[in-house]
Design a protein around this motif. Structure first.
Motif, PDB file in Angstrom:
ATOM      1  N   GLN A 171       0.832  -1.208   0.000  1.00 47.37           N
ATOM      2  CA  GLN A 171       0.000   0.000   0.000  1.00 47.37           C
ATOM      3  C   GLN A 171       0.861   1.250   0.000  1.00 47.37           C
ATOM      4  OE1 GLN A 171      -0.420   1.899   3.284  1.00 47.37           O
ATOM      5  NE2 GLN A 171      -1.296   3.540   2.053  1.00 47.37           N
ATOM      6  N   HIS A 172       1.891   1.273   0.850  1.00 40.85           N
ATOM      7  CA  HIS A 172       2.787   2.426   0.915  1.00 40.85           C
ATOM      8  C   HIS A 172       3.505   2.646  -0.412  1.00 40.85           C
ATOM      9  CE1 HIS A 172       2.298   3.104   5.162  1.00 40.85           C
ATOM     10  NE2 HIS A 172       3.229   4.031   5.142  1.00 40.85           N
ATOM     11  N   SER A 173       4.069   1.570  -0.935  1.00 43.03           N
ATOM     12  CA  SER A 173       4.879   1.688  -2.146  1.00 43.03           C
ATOM     13  C   SER A 173       4.040   2.084  -3.357  1.00 43.03           C
ATOM     14  CB  SER A 173       5.601   0.364  -2.423  1.00 43.03           C
ATOM     15  OG  SER A 173       6.504   0.071  -1.369  1.00 43.03           O
ATOM     16  N   ILE A 174       2.839   1.529  -3.469  1.00 42.89           N
ATOM     17  CA  ILE A 174       1.987   1.837  -4.616  1.00 42.89           C
ATOM     18  C   ILE A 174       1.404   3.243  -4.517  1.00 42.89           C
ATOM     19  CG2 ILE A 174      -0.160   1.232  -5.801  1.00 42.89           C
ATOM     20  CD1 ILE A 174       0.454  -1.705  -5.054  1.00 42.89           C
ATOM     21  N   MET A 175       0.846   3.585  -3.359  1.00 39.42           N
ATOM     22  CA  MET A 175       0.179   4.880  -3.212  1.00 39.42           C
ATOM     23  C   MET A 175       1.154   6.056  -3.201  1.00 39.42           C
ATOM     24  SD  MET A 175      -3.085   4.331  -0.672  1.00 39.42           S
ATOM     25  CE  MET A 175      -3.760   5.929  -1.159  1.00 39.42           C
ATOM     26  N   ALA A 176       2.422   5.776  -2.914  1.00 39.81           N
ATOM     27  CA  ALA A 176       3.422   6.856  -2.890  1.00 39.81           C
ATOM     28  C   ALA A 176       3.964   7.184  -4.273  1.00 39.81           C
ATOM     29  CB  ALA A 176       4.580   6.466  -1.973  1.00 39.81           C
ATOM     30  N   ARG A 177       3.678   6.342  -5.251  1.00 41.30           N
ATOM     31  CA  ARG A 177       4.186   6.574  -6.601  1.00 41.30           C
ATOM     32  C   ARG A 177       3.391   7.673  -7.301  1.00 41.30           C
ATOM     33  NH1 ARG A 177       6.902   3.954  -4.251  1.00 41.30           N
ATOM     34  NH2 ARG A 177       7.946   5.962  -4.251  1.00 41.30           N
ATOM     35  N   LYS A 178       4.121   8.464  -8.083  1.00 36.89           N
ATOM     36  CA  LYS A 178       3.523   9.598  -8.791  1.00 36.89           C
ATOM     37  C   LYS A 178       2.439   9.144  -9.764  1.00 36.89           C
ATOM     38  CE  LYS A 178       4.929  13.852 -11.112  1.00 36.89           C
ATOM     39  NZ  LYS A 178       6.092  14.629 -11.633  1.00 36.89           N
ATOM     40  N   SER A 179       2.653   8.020 -10.436  1.00 38.21           N
ATOM     41  CA  SER A 179       1.679   7.510 -11.399  1.00 38.21           C
ATOM     42  C   SER A 179       0.352   7.166 -10.715  1.00 38.21           C
ATOM     43  CB  SER A 179       2.234   6.284 -12.116  1.00 38.21           C
ATOM     44  OG  SER A 179       2.584   5.272 -11.186  1.00 38.21           O
ATOM     45  N   PHE A 180       0.446   6.570  -9.512  1.00 37.76           N
ATOM     46  CA  PHE A 180      -0.784   6.220  -8.790  1.00 37.76           C
ATOM     47  C   PHE A 180      -1.482   7.481  -8.279  1.00 37.76           C
ATOM     48  CE2 PHE A 180      -3.410   5.025  -5.201  1.00 37.76           C
ATOM     49  CZ  PHE A 180      -4.070   3.914  -5.685  1.00 37.76           C
ATOM     50  N   LYS A 181      -0.712   8.467  -7.848  1.00 39.85           N
ATOM     51  CA  LYS A 181      -1.310   9.725  -7.394  1.00 39.85           C
ATOM     52  C   LYS A 181      -2.096  10.386  -8.525  1.00 39.85           C
ATOM     53  CE  LYS A 181       2.319  10.734  -3.993  1.00 39.85           C
ATOM     54  NZ  LYS A 181       3.386  11.684  -3.588  1.00 39.85           N
ATOM     55  N   SER A 182      -1.529  10.359  -9.727  1.00 36.61           N
ATOM     56  CA  SER A 182      -2.222  10.935 -10.886  1.00 36.61           C
ATOM     57  C   SER A 182      -3.517  10.179 -11.176  1.00 36.61           C
ATOM     58  CB  SER A 182      -1.315  10.891 -12.118  1.00 36.61           C
ATOM     59  OG  SER A 182      -0.152  11.658 -11.912  1.00 36.61           O
ATOM     60  N   PHE A 183      -3.469   8.856 -11.046  1.00 36.21           N
ATOM     61  CA  PHE A 183      -4.655   8.033 -11.244  1.00 36.21           C
ATOM     62  C   PHE A 183      -5.711   8.337 -10.180  1.00 36.21           C
ATOM     63  CE2 PHE A 183      -6.840   4.183  -9.728  1.00 36.21           C
ATOM     64  CZ  PHE A 183      -7.618   3.886 -10.843  1.00 36.21           C
ATOM     65  N   LEU A 184      -5.277   8.422  -8.910  1.00 33.81           N
ATOM     66  CA  LEU A 184      -6.211   8.624  -7.801  1.00 33.81           C
ATOM     67  C   LEU A 184      -6.914   9.973  -7.881  1.00 33.81           C
ATOM     68  CD1 LEU A 184      -7.298   7.368  -5.181  1.00 33.81           C
ATOM     69  CD2 LEU A 184      -5.404   8.472  -3.963  1.00 33.81           C
ATOM     70  N   THR A 185      -6.178  10.995  -8.275  1.00 32.67           N
ATOM     71  CA  THR A 185      -6.764  12.347  -8.315  1.00 32.67           C
ATOM     72  C   THR A 185      -7.733  12.553  -9.486  1.00 32.67           C
ATOM     73  OG1 THR A 185      -4.706  13.102  -9.392  1.00 32.67           O
ATOM     74  CG2 THR A 185      -4.936  13.497  -7.022  1.00 32.67           C
ATOM     75  N   LYS A 186      -7.917  11.530 -10.300  1.00 37.98           N
ATOM     76  CA  LYS A 186      -8.995  11.578 -11.300  1.00 37.98           C
ATOM     77  C   LYS A 186     -10.346  11.328 -10.636  1.00 37.98           C
ATOM     78  CE  LYS A 186      -6.181   9.863 -15.172  1.00 37.98           C
ATOM     79  NZ  LYS A 186      -5.978   8.729 -16.119  1.00 37.98           N
ATOM     80  N   TYR A 187     -10.298  10.722  -9.428  1.00 38.10           N
ATOM     81  CA  TYR A 187     -11.527  10.326  -8.750  1.00 38.10           C
ATOM     82  C   TYR A 187     -11.763  11.057  -7.431  1.00 38.10           C
ATOM     83  CZ  TYR A 187     -11.021   6.585 -12.151  1.00 38.10           C
ATOM     84  OH  TYR A 187     -10.870   5.892 -13.332  1.00 38.10           O
ATOM     85  N   ILE A 188     -10.707  11.607  -6.854  1.00 37.59           N
ATOM     86  CA  ILE A 188     -10.865  12.380  -5.618  1.00 37.59           C
ATOM     87  C   ILE A 188     -10.185  13.733  -5.793  1.00 37.59           C
ATOM     88  CG2 ILE A 188     -10.907  10.273  -4.189  1.00 37.59           C
ATOM     89  CD1 ILE A 188      -8.056  11.031  -3.265  1.00 37.59           C
ATOM     90  N   PRO A 189     -10.594  14.758  -5.040  1.00 42.24           N
ATOM     91  CA  PRO A 189      -9.937  16.069  -5.152  1.00 42.24           C
ATOM     92  C   PRO A 189      -8.454  15.983  -4.792  1.00 42.24           C
ATOM     93  CG  PRO A 189     -12.023  16.260  -3.968  1.00 42.24           C
ATOM     94  CD  PRO A 189     -11.745  14.791  -4.120  1.00 42.24           C
ATOM     95  N   ARG A 190      -7.640  16.676  -5.536  1.00 41.79           N
ATOM     96  CA  ARG A 190      -6.192  16.631  -5.321  1.00 41.79           C
ATOM     97  C   ARG A 190      -5.769  16.994  -3.884  1.00 41.79           C
ATOM     98  NH1 ARG A 190      -2.012  15.988  -8.591  1.00 41.79           N
ATOM     99  NH2 ARG A 190      -3.391  16.037 -10.417  1.00 41.79           N
ATOM    100  N   PRO A 191      -6.412  17.993  -3.238  1.00 42.20           N
ATOM    101  CA  PRO A 191      -5.964  18.362  -1.885  1.00 42.20           C
ATOM    102  C   PRO A 191      -6.074  17.244  -0.848  1.00 42.20           C
ATOM    103  CG  PRO A 191      -7.287  20.129  -2.823  1.00 42.20           C
ATOM    104  CD  PRO A 191      -7.420  18.955  -3.745  1.00 42.20           C
TER     105      PRO A 191
END
Length: 246
Positions: free
Chosen positions: A62-82
């Motif tokens: 969870q730490h390694s995946i969610m900390a990656r820039k690519s996953f952050k870009s994917f996640l912020t398509k569905y939740i607000p960036r802040p």
């Protein structure tokens, strides 16, 4: 209203994340038996080992995946960036609570220092020093940004988020990742090392090392030659070790 809700969400995530760290520290301290990882053994050794390693793998992935820039870009398509960072903190906190709460005791005694001896107190000084280094390091790099509060507070104030600048001072002059060093010291500085605690320390130390290598890769991409120069002259996890200039 939306900004207020995001800020409230980040506060809840912060409380859970911070509480999980405190639970982790107390669970390995041997000072509060009721929530210690060293409870009476309930399972055979190998099933307990498999369960424990699975818990660490879940936490580490969870730490390694969610900390990656690519996953952050994917996640912020569905939740607000802040609230991206707060979401990371929230899930990390819940998984750390799960890790500590579900850790399977494995019995066995590796070493035990006599209670009340000088060495006993020296070890506890090292224990608390390690965790103090971890918390102080979080404030050196901006504790509230690390835990996601700064992002939602700036949004609440209608101010743009600015990335933290690369700075080398205090602990960071001696070791590149003092936060991880503090955690490792806190894990290993114990007057009573059981097999339960030993596996816990080995597994989480391994995660720290692997996680650090991933983080270093991202830092080199973000800061380029500035970080490579810092990397060349400052040890990664063990302070005061001289680097080979060649």
């Amino acid at each position: 209203m939306k900004k207020v809700l995001m800020f409230s969400y980040s506060i809840i995530a912060y409380i859970i994340g911070f509480a999980s760290l405190l639970l982790w520290i107390v669970s390995v301290s041997h000072l509060v038996p009721e929530i210690s990882i060293d409870q009476p053994q309930r399972m055979a050794f190998f099933p307990a080992l498999l369960k424990n390693l699975s818990l660490v793998a879940l936490f580490g992935l969870q730490h390694s995946i969610m900390a990656r820039k690519s996953f952050k870009s994917f996640l912020t398509k569905y939740i607000p960036r802040p609230i991206e960072r707060s979401t990371f903190v929230l899930i990390s906190g819940l998984l750390l609570i799960l890790l500590v709460n579900q850790w399977e005791p494995m019995g066995g005694l590796v070493w035990e220092v006599t209670s009340g001896s000088v060495l006993f107190y020296v070890i506890y000084v090292l224990f608390f020093t390690g965790w103090a280094i971890l918390f102080i390091s979080s404030f050196l790099i901006n504790h509230f940004d690390l835990f996601g509060l700064r992002q939602t507070y700036l949004e609440l104030q209608n101010k743009p988020y600015t990335k933290l600048k690369f700075k080398v001072f205090s602990f960071y002059k001696h070791v590149r990742h003092p936060l991880y060093f503090g955690g490792i010291l806190g894990l290993w500085a114990t007057p009573t090392m059981t097999m339960t605690h030993l596996i816990f320390a080995i597994a989480l130390t391994s995660y720290f090392v692997i996680g650090t290598l991933f983080e270093e890769r991202d830092l080199k991409k973000e800061f380029g030659e500035l970080y490579k120069s810092y990397q060349a002259k400052t040890p990664m996890l063990i302070p005061f070790i001289k680097r080979n200039k060649s």
